[in-house]
Design a protein around this motif. Structure first.
Motif, PDB file in Angstrom:
ATOM      1  N   TRP A   1      -4.575  -3.879   6.333  1.00 23.26           N
ATOM      2  CA  TRP A   1      -3.886  -3.361   5.155  1.00 23.26           C
ATOM      3  C   TRP A   1      -4.270  -4.127   3.895  1.00 23.26           C
ATOM      4  CZ3 TRP A   1      -1.326   1.081   4.750  1.00 23.26           C
ATOM      5  CH2 TRP A   1      -0.930   1.715   5.919  1.00 23.26           C
TER       6      TRP A   1
ATOM      7  N   HIS B   1      -7.575  -2.739   2.875  1.00 21.15           N
ATOM      8  CA  HIS B   1      -7.379  -1.391   2.318  1.00 21.15           C
ATOM      9  C   HIS B   1      -6.823  -1.476   0.892  1.00 21.15           C
ATOM     10  CE1 HIS B   1      -6.726   2.879   2.308  1.00 21.15           C
ATOM     11  NE2 HIS B   1      -5.438   2.719   2.064  1.00 21.15           N
TER      12      HIS B   1
ATOM     13  N   CYS C   1       0.831  -1.211   0.000  1.00 19.65           N
ATOM     14  CA  CYS C   1       0.000   0.000   0.000  1.00 19.65           C
ATOM     15  C   CYS C   1       0.862   1.257   0.000  1.00 19.65           C
ATOM     16  CB  CYS C   1      -0.915   0.015   1.223  1.00 19.65           C
ATOM     17  SG  CYS C   1      -2.268  -1.156   1.128  1.00 19.65           S
TER      18      CYS C   1
ATOM     19  N   TRP D   1      -0.860   4.781  -0.574  1.00 17.39           N
ATOM     20  CA  TRP D   1      -2.191   4.576   0.001  1.00 17.39           C
ATOM     21  C   TRP D   1      -2.045   4.429   1.513  1.00 17.39           C
ATOM     22  CZ3 TRP D   1      -3.371   0.103  -3.858  1.00 17.39           C
ATOM     23  CH2 TRP D   1      -3.569   0.635  -5.135  1.00 17.39           C
ATOM     24  N   LEU D   2      -2.523   5.404   2.244  1.00 14.89           N
ATOM     25  CA  LEU D   2      -2.417   5.398   3.702  1.00 14.89           C
ATOM     26  C   LEU D   2      -3.772   5.133   4.321  1.00 14.89           C
ATOM     27  CD1 LEU D   2      -0.189   8.568   4.059  1.00 14.89           C
ATOM     28  CD2 LEU D   2       0.552   6.196   4.033  1.00 14.89           C
ATOM     29  N   LEU D   3      -3.749   4.587   5.524  1.00 14.74           N
ATOM     30  CA  LEU D   3      -4.996   4.388   6.273  1.00 14.74           C
ATOM     31  C   LEU D   3      -5.407   5.710   6.898  1.00 14.74           C
ATOM     32  CD1 LEU D   3      -4.334   1.024   8.156  1.00 14.74           C
ATOM     33  CD2 LEU D   3      -5.828   1.390   6.223  1.00 14.74           C
ATOM     34  N   ASN D   4      -6.722   5.963   6.964  1.00 18.26           N
ATOM     35  CA  ASN D   4      -7.200   7.196   7.584  1.00 18.26           C
ATOM     36  C   ASN D   4      -7.552   6.988   9.051  1.00 18.26           C
ATOM     37  OD1 ASN D   4      -9.407   5.632   7.172  1.00 18.26           O
ATOM     38  ND2 ASN D   4     -10.529   7.108   5.917  1.00 18.26           N
ATOM     39  N   PHE D   5      -7.140   5.864   9.625  1.00 16.19           N
ATOM     40  CA  PHE D   5      -7.344   5.582  11.044  1.00 16.19           C
ATOM     41  C   PHE D   5      -6.173   4.742  11.544  1.00 16.19           C
ATOM     42  CE2 PHE D   5      -9.068   2.004   8.798  1.00 16.19           C
ATOM     43  CZ  PHE D   5      -8.761   0.905   9.583  1.00 16.19           C
ATOM     44  N   CYS D   6      -6.051   4.649  12.841  1.00 18.44           N
ATOM     45  CA  CYS D   6      -4.980   3.860  13.444  1.00 18.44           C
ATOM     46  C   CYS D   6      -5.571   2.538  13.924  1.00 18.44           C
ATOM     47  CB  CYS D   6      -4.352   4.629  14.604  1.00 18.44           C
ATOM     48  SG  CYS D   6      -2.945   3.794  15.306  1.00 18.44           S
TER      49      CYS D   6
END
Length: 192
Positions: A111, A114, A92, A97-102
């Motif tokens: 991941w 995602h 990712c 492409w990053l996650l918008n939450f932890c």
């Protein structure tokens, strides 16, 4: 005994080995089994169970996403390894492409989900083809040099070879930029 054993056929050797194993005690048979395991590798050994987990993940990191999904179908252990976030996070991040939450430590496969979601979004938004007006052709003019063009001599029997195929041992039409042999280009121009 060993000289006679070497002369026997395969069937004769097998019969003798079976007779010997039947006469051995349990501890002696276990000893023979350990010796055989050390000499003969087991067939279809799963490298992921033999290697440390770090090395198995390193090997899996070279696979593309489709191959990782196929590896998840091999066994439960491979499914566990191929769906780890350590593998999918790298894939990712390569595309930004990053996650918008932890994610919490108890969430697994975040991941990978995602990645799949982002690929689906890419397929929904296809690249737009530019219109004809967007294709701009810049008027290109050839650069004129001060050196007069050489005209190729046209002769029926013999063509003039290009400089790199010429038979001249010391060509004068090439500029060599070997810093050990040549002077500074400006100095070379002055000497010329």
């Amino acid at each position: 005994f060993s000289l006679q054993f070497d002369k026997w056929t395969d069937g004769q050797r097998r019969r003798i080995l079976v007779d010997l194993l039947e006469r051995c005690s349990l501890s002696q048979q276990k000893f023979c089994a350990k010796q055989l395991q050390a000499r003969v590798p087991t067939e279809a050994a799963d490298f992921t169970t033999r290697l440390p987990r770090v090395l198995s993940l390193y090997i899996f990191s070279f696979l593309d996403p489709r191959s990782l999904c196929r590896c998840a179908q091999v066994s439960w252990h491979w499914k566990y390894l191929s769906e780890l976030d350590q593998l999918w996070m790298l894939k990712c991040l390569r595309f930004g492409w990053l996650l918008n939450f932890c994610p919490t430590p108890f969430e697994q496969g975040v991941w990978k989900k995602h990645y799949i979601q982002m690929v689906r979004e890419l397929r929904l938004t296809r690249p737009k083809t530019p219109s004809k007006d967007e294709f701009i052709v810049i008027d290109v003019q050839p650069v004129k040099s001060n050196v007069p063009e050489r005209k190729l001599s046209v002769s029926r029997g013999r063509k003039e070879l290009p400089p790199w195929r010429s038979s001249d041992r010391n060509p004068t039409d090439t500029v060599r930029y070997n810093y050990l042999d040549n002077q500074h280009p400006i100095e070379q121009a002055r000497h010329a």
